[in-house]
Design a protein around this motif. Structure first.
Motif, mmCIF file in Angstrom:
data_model
loop_
_atom_site.group_PDB
_atom_site.id
_atom_site.type_symbol
_atom_site.label_atom_id
_atom_site.label_comp_id
_atom_site.label_asym_id
_atom_site.label_seq_id
_atom_site.Cartn_x
_atom_site.Cartn_y
_atom_site.Cartn_z
ATOM 1 N N ARG A 134 84.470 71.285 76.878
ATOM 2 C CA ARG A 134 84.292 70.280 75.833
ATOM 3 C C ARG A 134 83.799 68.948 76.391
ATOM 4 O O ARG A 134 83.220 68.134 75.664
ATOM 5 C CB ARG A 134 85.607 70.065 75.074
ATOM 6 N N ASP A 135 84.032 68.714 77.700
ATOM 7 C CA ASP A 135 83.571 67.467 78.303
ATOM 8 C C ASP A 135 82.051 67.384 78.348
ATOM 9 O O ASP A 135 81.484 66.296 78.452
ATOM 10 C CB ASP A 135 84.132 67.334 79.725
ATOM 11 N N TRP A 136 81.387 68.522 78.271
ATOM 12 C CA TRP A 136 79.931 68.550 78.257
ATOM 13 C C TRP A 136 79.379 68.479 76.830
ATOM 14 O O TRP A 136 78.301 67.918 76.601
ATOM 15 C CB TRP A 136 79.425 69.832 78.921
ATOM 16 N N GLN A 137 80.127 69.028 75.895
ATOM 17 C CA GLN A 137 79.595 69.174 74.535
ATOM 18 C C GLN A 137 80.084 68.103 73.571
ATOM 19 O O GLN A 137 79.448 67.880 72.537
ATOM 20 C CB GLN A 137 79.980 70.565 74.001
ATOM 21 N N GLU A 138 81.198 67.451 73.900
ATOM 22 C CA GLU A 138 81.796 66.501 72.966
ATOM 23 C C GLU A 138 81.930 65.121 73.602
ATOM 24 O O GLU A 138 82.084 64.997 74.813
ATOM 25 C CB GLU A 138 83.176 66.997 72.510
ATOM 26 N N ILE A 139 81.904 64.100 72.756
ATOM 27 C CA ILE A 139 82.135 62.739 73.228
ATOM 28 C C ILE A 139 83.633 62.518 73.418
ATOM 29 O O ILE A 139 84.463 63.260 72.879
ATOM 30 C CB ILE A 139 81.574 61.700 72.224
ATOM 31 N N MET A 140 83.987 61.503 74.213
ATOM 32 C CA MET A 140 85.392 61.140 74.367
ATOM 33 C C MET A 140 85.880 60.419 73.116
ATOM 34 O O MET A 140 85.238 59.456 72.667
ATOM 35 C CB MET A 140 85.564 60.225 75.583
ATOM 36 N N VAL A 141 86.988 60.869 72.592
ATOM 37 C CA VAL A 141 87.621 60.198 71.444
ATOM 38 C C VAL A 141 88.898 59.550 71.942
ATOM 39 O O VAL A 141 89.812 60.229 72.423
ATOM 40 C CB VAL A 141 87.918 61.188 70.302
ATOM 41 N N LEU A 142 88.979 58.222 71.847
ATOM 42 C CA LEU A 142 90.112 57.472 72.375
ATOM 43 C C LEU A 142 91.193 57.300 71.310
ATOM 44 O O LEU A 142 90.975 57.564 70.119
ATOM 45 C CB LEU A 142 89.634 56.102 72.873
ATOM 46 N N ASP A 143 92.363 56.856 71.756
ATOM 47 C CA ASP A 143 93.466 56.600 70.828
ATOM 48 C C ASP A 143 93.093 55.477 69.860
ATOM 49 O O ASP A 143 92.271 54.591 70.180
ATOM 50 C CB ASP A 143 94.731 56.226 71.594
ATOM 51 N N ASP A 144 93.721 55.477 68.686
ATOM 52 C CA ASP A 144 93.411 54.479 67.664
ATOM 53 C C ASP A 144 93.734 53.059 68.111
ATOM 54 O O ASP A 144 93.151 52.099 67.613
ATOM 55 C CB ASP A 144 94.167 54.793 66.372
ATOM 56 N N ASP A 145 94.676 52.918 69.058
ATOM 57 C CA ASP A 145 95.054 51.569 69.502
ATOM 58 C C ASP A 145 94.211 51.065 70.663
ATOM 59 O O ASP A 145 94.499 50.021 71.250
ATOM 60 C CB ASP A 145 96.533 51.546 69.906
ATOM 61 N N ALA A 146 93.148 51.809 71.020
ATOM 62 C CA ALA A 146 92.256 51.351 72.091
ATOM 63 C C ALA A 146 91.625 50.016 71.689
ATOM 64 O O ALA A 146 91.096 49.883 70.576
ATOM 65 C CB ALA A 146 91.171 52.386 72.354
#
Length: 782
Positions: A134-146
């Motif tokens: 998934r690290d190749w196919q998807e973007i990083m999604v961070l926590d809502d409090d980032a």
């Protein structure tokens, strides 16, 4: 050994330390490094929020996003399938530079302007082995409090620097962050802080459920601890990032903790699924098999240490665990193993199976205190990050006696070895920086070496430590003062050098070849088996040679394959006999053209007689005139009719001839025992005045059977001719119908008077008669 700044900072205050400067300072104390730089070489990465996301009008795979980066909202075209509204993401703004010198610019993608890039984990430049699909196919999604607009690398705890050290083999203590902390602390005079390792135990006891039986002296220390009700999940960010920085792929919290503790303490530990164990044992192998974690069936030899369950092997101690007790996602209870195994056994096992981070550390030795620390640290981390419950007590086998090593050294000894003028205060300062307890006297210092420094055992080890931290660059250069005497070895070296100079003067080049060859090659020109080494680098380098000839032929083949046809070289090197005796020999190989006159288009090609003449010239140069002879004898892998044994004083000293055509075309070789020649008594060369009286030359040709050799005839001629027969030279050879004609030119001379024709003819007739009688020969008339 890869060292992470963030990891190292857990044990030292590095707030005032420049990591690049640290790398250079470590070189000065003997630790080279291959690279030093940031963990992630990217800039201008911020945390953004996707406020709108629409499908691209001209592409089904792309989305057009409006992303708030804290200083504005920017349109960015994204190809990830998981991008959605209200996500916190990592944004590479225009002007950002990603790994590989990839610069983010304003660009049109499928006709739509894009002002940046939403990043996946793979786009941060990590090696593929650290990444999931998934690290190749998807973007990083961070926590809502980032925090919107903040530095994304800082938020992800990826602001780190890494030095990749190339350590020497004696410094096993530096294969841990704690060991490295002591070394860096000594450089900057910093104190080392140990990691937290206290934990609470539950009422359950490991002794109620398991037993331990160690049946080999190759395991002096074995500790086992039970942790119950663990939860397999993803590791905390700081553990994953530190593992990645050190070159280890994160898997899950339990496996990662075992690797983390190994990197931290230098003590490899292993986790067993406790529900698959009962009676834990340690013993030597019994020519059996075990299936390791990689799924391979491994053969267990008698010198391999194995961990057993009910006496059945389940792991190769110090190298790799077994598949039967592997920790999986269904594992609930684990047994922690922390032990010390014999370094040599672990190394031998690892060479046959797999060199691992664990075996690399066991091979170099483990300090006992780190074995206990690693066990406690693993229990602490499992309780904290896997909700584990640590059972009380532990299974322990401890036959390891440890006492601090005391080294006493005088100031005079230190200064004599280092060539410095150090004071007691300077020496004590180094000991304090290294955290080595000491007691100083008036002229000497006694240092107590802690178990963590297994490399310090003698005074010279301690002196090296002093020199490293004082600075080897401060050693004042001085010429050694000593009386030099020529020994027997120096005389022999002069003898060998004279031979080298002679052969170079004859137009030959010197080569140096490997002493290790294959068993097959060793048998080509020798009947001896050769000495097989215990740890051969390959099948082609497993036997100490018993002859130079194979080595020379290998050099010839290498050059001939590269279109070098005219090859004339020699080697003076050792061959190895039984009982580990070395013998110095000379080897010569010649092929192709020996001399060439391009102006007159003339060539002298190498043949049997040219090589024979070269040997005669060498023996005459060494003062062995009239003491050597060439005796025809067939030998394996030589031409059946162009080979000869070389005799000196009736003893075999070498061979020469043409290599058998099945091995090589038109190649001639010689091998001579130089040790035998060196030990011969040779009369010194005396001046001889030019001849005052004329010589008389007579020619004669004999018809003999073809099996009669020239050497036999020459011996009879010289014996019969007496002192006035100066030289015997063959100038013609003719063979036909089983008979051959050999023509000789005989030179007669007396040093004190002029010979007359009658007495020379008288001696000539005696020679003819002797040859006729000894060999049934006849004089050829024409």
């Amino acid at each position: 050994m890869r060292v992470s700044r963030n990891f190292l900072a857990d044990y030292l205050d590095l707030s005032k330390v420049n990591f690049q400067q640290l790398a250079e300072k470590m070189v000065n104390i003997g630790h080279e490094y291959d690279s030093c730089g940031p963990l992630v070489s990217a800039s201008n990465l911020v945390i953004g929020k996707v406020v709108d996301c629409q499908k691209h009008p001209d592409s089904k795979k792309l989305s057009v996003c409006q992303v708030d980066t804290g200083d504005g909202v920017f349109k960015i075209v994204c190809g990830a399938t998981n991008v959605a509204v209200n996500q916190k993401v990592v944004v590479a703004k225009v002007g950002a530079i990603l790994p590989g010198d990839f610069k983010i610019k304003v660009a049109k993608i499928a006709g739509v302007e894009s002002n940046g890039m939403i990043c996946s984990f793979a786009e941060l430049g990590f090696d593929k082995k650290f990444l999931k699909e998934r690290d190749w196919q998807e973007i990083m999604v961070l926590d809502d409090d980032a925090p919107l607009g903040e530095d994304a690398l800082a938020y992800l705890q990826l602001h780190d620097e890494v030095i990749d050290f190339d350590l020497t083999t004696n410094r096993g203590d530096l294969l841990s962050m704690l060991g490295m902390a002591y070394e860096v602390g000594a450089l900057y005079k910093l104190d080392v802080t140990y990691p937290e390792s206290d934990f609470v135990e539950i009422a359950d006891s490991i002794k109620d459920e398991y037993t331990l039986k160690v049946q080999t002296e190759k395991c002096k220390l074995y500790l086992a601890k039970l942790v119950k009700n663990i939860k397999i999940m993803e590791s905390p960010v700081y553990i994953k990032n530190r593992l990645i920085a050190c070159g280890i792929r994160p898997i899950n919290n339990v496996v990662d903790i075992s690797n983390y503790v190994m990197l931290e303490t230098g003590q490899p530990i292993h986790f067993f699924d406790a529900d698959k164990l009962k009676d834990i044992g340690v013993r030597m192998g019994k020519n059996e098999e075990v299936q390791t974690l990689d799924g391979q069936i491994r053969k267990v030899a008698e010198n391999d240490i194995v961990i057993t369950n009910n006496n059945n092997p389940i792991a190769l101690a110090g190298v790799m665990g077994g598949l039967a007790t592997e920790v999986t996602e269904k594992t609930k209870n684990i047994i922690i193993e922390s032990a010390i195994f014999h370094p040599a056994n672990v190394r031998n096992t690892a060479k046959k199976t797999l060199r691992s981070e664990a075996s690399n550390r066991f091979e170099k030795g483990i300090a006992k205190e780190r074995t206990f620390l690693a066990l406690k640290r693993a229990c602490y981390l499992l309780a904290k990050h896997a909700d584990g419950q640590v059972a009380k007590y532990l299974l322990k086998h401890d036959k390891m006696s440890v006492s601090d090593v005391e080294i006493t050294v005088s100031i005079e000894h230190v200064n004599r070895i280092l060539g410095m003028k150090l004071t007691m205060a300077e020496i004590c300062d180094v000991m304090e920086r290294l955290k080595l307890p000491y007691q100083k006297g008036k002229e000497e210092i006694c240092v107590l070496i802690p178990p963590r420094r297994l490399d310090l055992t003698i005074a010279e080890d301690l002196i090296e430590e002093i020199g490293r931290f004082i600075g080897f660059n401060k050693i004042v250069s001085a010429m050694p003062a000593s009386v030099i005497k020529m020994g027997s070895w120096d005389k022999k070296m002069s003898y060998l050098k004279a031979i080298k100079n002679f052969l170079v003067g004859q137009g030959l080049n010197e080569v140096i070849s490997y002493s290790l060859i294959s068993k097959t090659d060793n048998k080509l020109f020798s009947q001896e088996n050769g000495i097989t080494i215990l740890d051969p680098p390959s099948k082609e380098r497993e036997v100490l040679r018993t002859s130079l000839l194979t080595s020379l032929l290998n050099v010839y083949n290498y050059n001939y394959a590269r279109q070098i046809k005219n090859i004339n070289f020699f080697e003076i090197g050792s061959v190895y006999k039984e009982k580990y005796l070395e013998e110095e020999r000379l080897g010569i190989l010649m092929s192709g053209v020996y001399l060439e006159n391009k102006w007159q288009n003339q060539q002298v090609k190498v043949d049997f007689f040219l090589l024979k003449g070269l040997i005669e010239s060498l023996f005459n140069f060494l003062g062995l005139q009239n003491r050597y002879a060439f005796v025809f004898r067939k030998m394996d892998n030589f031409h059946p009719y162009q080979t000869s044994v070389i005799e000196v004083d009736g003893q075999d000293v070498g061979v020469f001839g043409k290599v058998h055509p099945e091995l090589a075309n038109d190649v001639f070789m010689v091998e001579i025992n130089l040790d035998y020649l060196y030990n011969l008594v040779v009369k010194p060369i005396k001046y001889k005045a030019p001849f005052r009286y004329p010589s008389i030359q007579k020619d004669v040709a004999f018809l003999v059977n073809e099996e009669i050799t020239n050497l036999e005839i020459e011996k009879v001629i010289k014996k019969t001719g007496g002192r006035i027969l100066e030289t015997v030279t063959v100038f013609d050879l003719y063979e036909k119908d089983g008979r051959k004609s050999i023509a000789y030119s005989l030179l007669f001379r007396d040093e004190k008077r002029t010979l007359n024709e009658e007495e020379v003819l008288g001696i000539l007739n005696k020679i003819i008669k002797a040859v006729e009688e000894n060999f049934a020969a006849s004089v050829r008339d024409k």
